[in-house]
Design an enzyme around this catalytic site. Sequence first.
Site, PDB file in Angstrom:
ATOM      1  N   GLN A   1      61.178  94.016  19.098  1.00  0.00           N
ATOM      2  CA  GLN A   1      60.304  94.949  18.907  1.00  0.00           C
ATOM      3  C   GLN A   1      60.175  95.660  20.289  1.00  0.00           C
ATOM      4  O   GLN A   1      60.031  94.930  21.474  1.00  0.00           O
ATOM      5  CB  GLN A   1      58.784  94.254  18.690  1.00  0.00           C
TER       6      GLN A   1
ATOM      7  N   HIS B   1      48.684  97.338  12.727  1.00  0.00           N
ATOM      8  CA  HIS B   1      48.635  96.355  14.133  1.00  0.00           C
ATOM      9  C   HIS B   1      47.581  95.427  13.842  1.00  0.00           C
ATOM     10  O   HIS B   1      46.897  94.982  14.619  1.00  0.00           O
ATOM     11  CB  HIS B   1      48.191  97.513  15.073  1.00  0.00           C
TER      12      HIS B   1
HETATM   13  C1  FNR Z   1      49.976  92.130  17.711  1.00  0.00           C
HETATM   14  N1  FNR Z   1      50.697  93.057  17.335  1.00  0.00           N
HETATM   15  C2  FNR Z   1      51.686  93.521  17.979  1.00  0.00           C
HETATM   16  N2  FNR Z   1      52.641  94.688  17.412  1.00  0.00           N
HETATM   17  C3  FNR Z   1      53.488  95.070  18.303  1.00  0.00           C
HETATM   18  O1  FNR Z   1      54.362  95.993  17.610  1.00  0.00           O
HETATM   19  N3  FNR Z   1      53.573  94.822  19.422  1.00  0.00           N
HETATM   20  C4  FNR Z   1      52.946  93.803  20.148  1.00  0.00           C
HETATM   21  O2  FNR Z   1      53.334  93.352  21.288  1.00  0.00           O
HETATM   22  C5  FNR Z   1      51.860  93.301  19.455  1.00  0.00           C
HETATM   23  N4  FNR Z   1      50.707  92.403  19.831  1.00  0.00           N
HETATM   24  C6  FNR Z   1      50.034  91.737  18.902  1.00  0.00           C
HETATM   25  C7  FNR Z   1      48.962  90.946  19.700  1.00  0.00           C
HETATM   26  C8  FNR Z   1      48.009  90.079  19.020  1.00  0.00           C
HETATM   27  C9  FNR Z   1      47.188  89.232  19.749  1.00  0.00           C
HETATM   28  C10 FNR Z   1      48.267  90.393  17.557  1.00  0.00           C
HETATM   29  C11 FNR Z   1      47.063  90.046  16.564  1.00  0.00           C
HETATM   30  C12 FNR Z   1      48.757  91.362  16.909  1.00  0.00           C
HETATM   31  C13 FNR Z   1      50.600  93.495  15.863  1.00  0.00           C
HETATM   32  C14 FNR Z   1      51.490  92.505  15.035  1.00  0.00           C
HETATM   33  O3  FNR Z   1      52.718  92.697  15.115  1.00  0.00           O
HETATM   34  C15 FNR Z   1      51.052  92.656  13.490  1.00  0.00           C
HETATM   35  O4  FNR Z   1      51.075  94.132  13.073  1.00  0.00           O
HETATM   36  C16 FNR Z   1      49.748  92.360  12.899  1.00  0.00           C
HETATM   37  O5  FNR Z   1      49.492  90.939  13.632  1.00  0.00           O
HETATM   38  C17 FNR Z   1      49.692  92.055  11.528  1.00  0.00           C
HETATM   39  O6  FNR Z   1      48.397  91.555  11.150  1.00  0.00           O
HETATM   40  P1  FNR Z   1      48.163  90.408  10.817  1.00  0.00           P
HETATM   41  O7  FNR Z   1      49.134  89.800  10.150  1.00  0.00           O
HETATM   42  O8  FNR Z   1      47.705  89.487  12.004  1.00  0.00           O
HETATM   43  O9  FNR Z   1      46.856  90.595   9.946  1.00  0.00           O
END
Ligand code: FNR
Length: 385
Positions: A130, A275
């Site tokens: 990513q 996100h």
């Molecule tokens: C994320 N997410 C995220 N997305 C991304 O593209 N790069 C990142 O570094 C992060 N970092 C991140 C940290 C934390 C603590 C969380 C909870 C989420 C978003 C992640 O990829 C994803 O979209 C969500 O977590 C999806 O939702 P659910 O499954 O947590 O409900």
Amino acid sequence: MGLDRAASIDDLRALARRRIPRFAFDLVDGGAESERNMRRNVEAFKDIQLTPRYMVDVGQIDTGVTLFGKAYAAPFGMAPIGMLNAFWPGADLTLARMCAAENIPYTASSAASTTLERLAEAAGGNGWFQLYVAGDASVTEGLVARAEAAGYDVMMITADVPAAGKRDRDIRNRLAVPFRFTPEVLAQCALHPRWALTSLRHGTPNVANYADLLKSATSYAEVQKTLITPRFTWEDLKRLRERWKGRLLVKGILHPQDAADCADLGCDGIVVSNHGGRQVAFGPPTIETLPAIAHAVGGRMPVLLDSGIRRGADLLRAKALGADFALAGRALAFGVGAGGAAGAQRAMEILKLELERALGQLGVASFGAVDGSVLSPAPLRHDAR
Ligand code: FNR
């Protein structure tokens, strides 16, 4: 309650909450502002009903999916999560290894606490990368070149952080980078000695891919400024499409027109995502945006979805409404928080067993065969009478 008695992802979350100091738990568990969007993500899934059909042979259930030329054991993978080692020490590698063993994709975040090279190795060919597009083009190019050299062939560009999400819990917890050991943090650590000792052994987590750039950063907002530009546009995406020879996905799509434009630009897929409700409180839950997006894409590329997946049946709901594949963020992260590698394994097992059971109950033996006809109320087929 032990891991073996954890029946659901919610149970794993409750276990993680007990084991992890408040400031670190909130880092993962929290969402933007009122957290309305984060809660709605989960609630909106529950509102979608599917109607079981019976007297169908479901003796052999198949949860497999082929995506981007590779056969996976289940229709979901690990979403990218930055700084996850602050939640539970070693979480990145634990999850990457679990995904490799279970044959599902693992997405290494640009902001991971482990380098993309180590994660590629741990994910054993199941790694996706990513990318956050940085303000400095040479920083972005550096990451892309490293991802290429490390052997990733799927890259996911995250589009939904033009401004840092405002997460009220983190502000209240005075979350700082690097961690400051304030009396409050020390008190929380004292109440969670296992976490504190394991953390001490692993060292303070950082944003490993940018370790040199961030040496002088003092706040999470400052880290985000270096990592992510507010000036990322379609022109940049076009350049990155030309630059990246592998599969290219855009993550964070919520509008049908943006989805159609990604297809026109030659992307290989999108991730419908908000996100996990961490960016804005005012947005829609992803599952509600999915039908219009799937319609706009019209089968030109795979549509992936995340944000709010907590049950195996959520994967069926997403498929019925037009998603080909899903990502789970917190669901798997809570597993690691609840019990390290064994906890990650338990989270995977819960989702997979729930999915298999739900397919059987629905009367559809193969995940690939789930479509809109399972949505409730089932349309009456007058013509078949
Ligand atoms: C994320 N997410 C995220 N997305 C991304 O593209 N790069 C990142 O570094 C992060 N970092 C991140 C940290 C934390 C603590 C969380 C909870 C989420 C978003 C992640 O990829 C994803 O979209 C969500 O977590 C999806 O939702 P659910 O499954 O947590 O409900």
